[in-house]
Design a protein around this motif. Structure first.
Motif, PDB file in Angstrom:
ATOM      1  N   PHE A  21       0.843  -1.199   0.000  1.00 28.94           N
ATOM      2  CA  PHE A  21       0.000   0.000   0.000  1.00 28.94           C
ATOM      3  C   PHE A  21       0.872   1.240   0.000  1.00 28.94           C
ATOM      4  O   PHE A  21       2.003   1.186   0.497  1.00 28.94           O
ATOM      5  CB  PHE A  21      -0.927  -0.013   1.219  1.00 28.94           C
ATOM      6  N   PRO A  22       0.371   2.370  -0.561  1.00 29.64           N
ATOM      7  CA  PRO A  22      -0.981   2.599  -1.065  1.00 29.64           C
ATOM      8  C   PRO A  22      -1.229   1.917  -2.417  1.00 29.64           C
ATOM      9  O   PRO A  22      -0.293   1.631  -3.156  1.00 29.64           O
ATOM     10  CB  PRO A  22      -1.062   4.120  -1.208  1.00 29.64           C
ATOM     11  N   GLU A  35      -3.884   2.095  -5.902  1.00 30.50           N
ATOM     12  CA  GLU A  35      -4.858   2.870  -6.663  1.00 30.50           C
ATOM     13  C   GLU A  35      -5.756   1.925  -7.438  1.00 30.50           C
ATOM     14  O   GLU A  35      -5.296   0.895  -7.937  1.00 30.50           O
ATOM     15  CB  GLU A  35      -4.158   3.830  -7.635  1.00 30.50           C
ATOM     16  N   THR A  93     -12.125  -1.182   3.619  1.00 32.46           N
ATOM     17  CA  THR A  93     -12.349   0.194   4.071  1.00 32.46           C
ATOM     18  C   THR A  93     -13.530   0.238   5.024  1.00 32.46           C
ATOM     19  O   THR A  93     -13.469   0.869   6.095  1.00 32.46           O
ATOM     20  CB  THR A  93     -12.588   1.123   2.863  1.00 32.46           C
ATOM     21  N   LEU A 107      -8.699   0.080   5.996  1.00 35.26           N
ATOM     22  CA  LEU A 107      -8.116   0.949   4.976  1.00 35.26           C
ATOM     23  C   LEU A 107      -8.804   2.307   4.994  1.00 35.26           C
ATOM     24  O   LEU A 107      -9.935   2.432   5.472  1.00 35.26           O
ATOM     25  CB  LEU A 107      -8.273   0.339   3.574  1.00 35.26           C
ATOM     26  N   ARG A 142      -9.839   5.509   2.211  1.00 33.04           N
ATOM     27  CA  ARG A 142     -10.041   5.701   0.776  1.00 33.04           C
ATOM     28  C   ARG A 142     -10.127   7.189   0.475  1.00 33.04           C
ATOM     29  O   ARG A 142     -10.860   7.921   1.136  1.00 33.04           O
ATOM     30  CB  ARG A 142     -11.329   5.003   0.331  1.00 33.04           C
ATOM     31  N   SER A 180      -7.693   5.996  -4.099  1.00 30.74           N
ATOM     32  CA  SER A 180      -6.420   5.611  -3.503  1.00 30.74           C
ATOM     33  C   SER A 180      -6.705   5.023  -2.119  1.00 30.74           C
ATOM     34  O   SER A 180      -7.405   5.626  -1.313  1.00 30.74           O
ATOM     35  CB  SER A 180      -5.505   6.828  -3.389  1.00 30.74           C
ATOM     36  N   TYR A 181      -6.183   3.834  -1.868  1.00 30.57           N
ATOM     37  CA  TYR A 181      -6.409   3.124  -0.604  1.00 30.57           C
ATOM     38  C   TYR A 181      -5.091   3.005   0.152  1.00 30.57           C
ATOM     39  O   TYR A 181      -4.055   2.707  -0.441  1.00 30.57           O
ATOM     40  CB  TYR A 181      -6.961   1.722  -0.864  1.00 30.57           C
ATOM     41  N   ASP A 182      -5.154   3.241   1.461  1.00 27.02           N
ATOM     42  CA  ASP A 182      -3.963   3.084   2.293  1.00 27.02           C
ATOM     43  C   ASP A 182      -4.376   2.501   3.641  1.00 27.02           C
ATOM     44  O   ASP A 182      -5.562   2.503   3.998  1.00 27.02           O
ATOM     45  CB  ASP A 182      -3.256   4.429   2.496  1.00 27.02           C
TER      46      ASP A 182
END
Length: 198
Positions: free
Chosen positions: A53-54, A56, A72, A77, A79, A96-98
């Motif tokens: 991560f991150p 996309e 999420t 996560l 978003r 975008s996820y982190d």
């Protein structure tokens, strides 16, 4: 009286010898212990290989985002949406996820790929060893082919949600109940039986 004492003594020695089986013996108990030991260090995880991560993803492609959105919703996560330039004149929406703070605490880092990891939700627990066969291989090692039943233990609470089970069908299958699998074990020098990685 002397015969009775001798009989009790011999009986006790036989029971003691029976209870002292070696880790090298081809027994269901030894196979169960070896498989459980292996899976305590190899938990069941969301993805089959580590992820970094991150990440996309295109929100218009549900196949890319379903699992990430479920993670999420589970709080693992974060978003964010942004417009990303595509070619010279265009742009498109990208999610975008982190990792969230909660996600970092549930994250299992991969030792071979720094920065990558996985969300692991439980581990196999062998309930029964059903049957086994032992034989030698071409290198002269003793191997055992073992059929066993297992369940998933210590299931993370986030893995039980309907969204997670829908986005990751493997989670649904894994936590549904008892399952059957096979393992190949190899007899090693001092450590007894170990699951073969091949």
């Amino acid at each position: 009286m002397r015969g009775l004492t001798r009989g009790i003594l011999i009986g006790g020695m036989i029971l003691l010898a029976a209870g002292c089986s070696s880790k090298k013996d081809p027994t269901k108990a030894n196979f169960k212990e070896a498989i459980n030991s292996y899976y305590s260090a190899h938990p069941e995880c969301v993805w089959t290989s580590p992820v970094k991560f991150p990440v996309e993803a295109d929100p218009s492609k549900e196949g890319q985002t379903a699992g990430l959105d479920a993670l999420t919703d589970a709080g693992l996560l974060t978003r964010t949406s942004e417009q990303k330039k595509v070619f010279i004149f265009g742009s498109k929406q990208i999610n975008s996820y982190d990792l969230s703070d909660r996600g970092r605490s549930a994250w299992t880092p991969d030792q071979q790929q720094p920065g990558s990891g996985n969300f692991c939700f439980g581990h196999r627990d062998v309930t029964t060893v059903d049957n086994f066969t032992t034989s030698g291989d071409q290198q002269g090692a003793t191997i055992a082919n073992v059929d066993y039943h297992f369940t998933i233990s210590d299931i993370a609470s986030w893995a039980r949600s309907t969204e997670m089970k829908t986005a990751f069908p493997t989670i649904q299958a894994d936590i549904a109940g008892a399952q059957i699998d096979k393992a190949t074990l190899v007899l090693t020098g001092n450590d007894g039986w170990q699951v073969s990685k091949d």
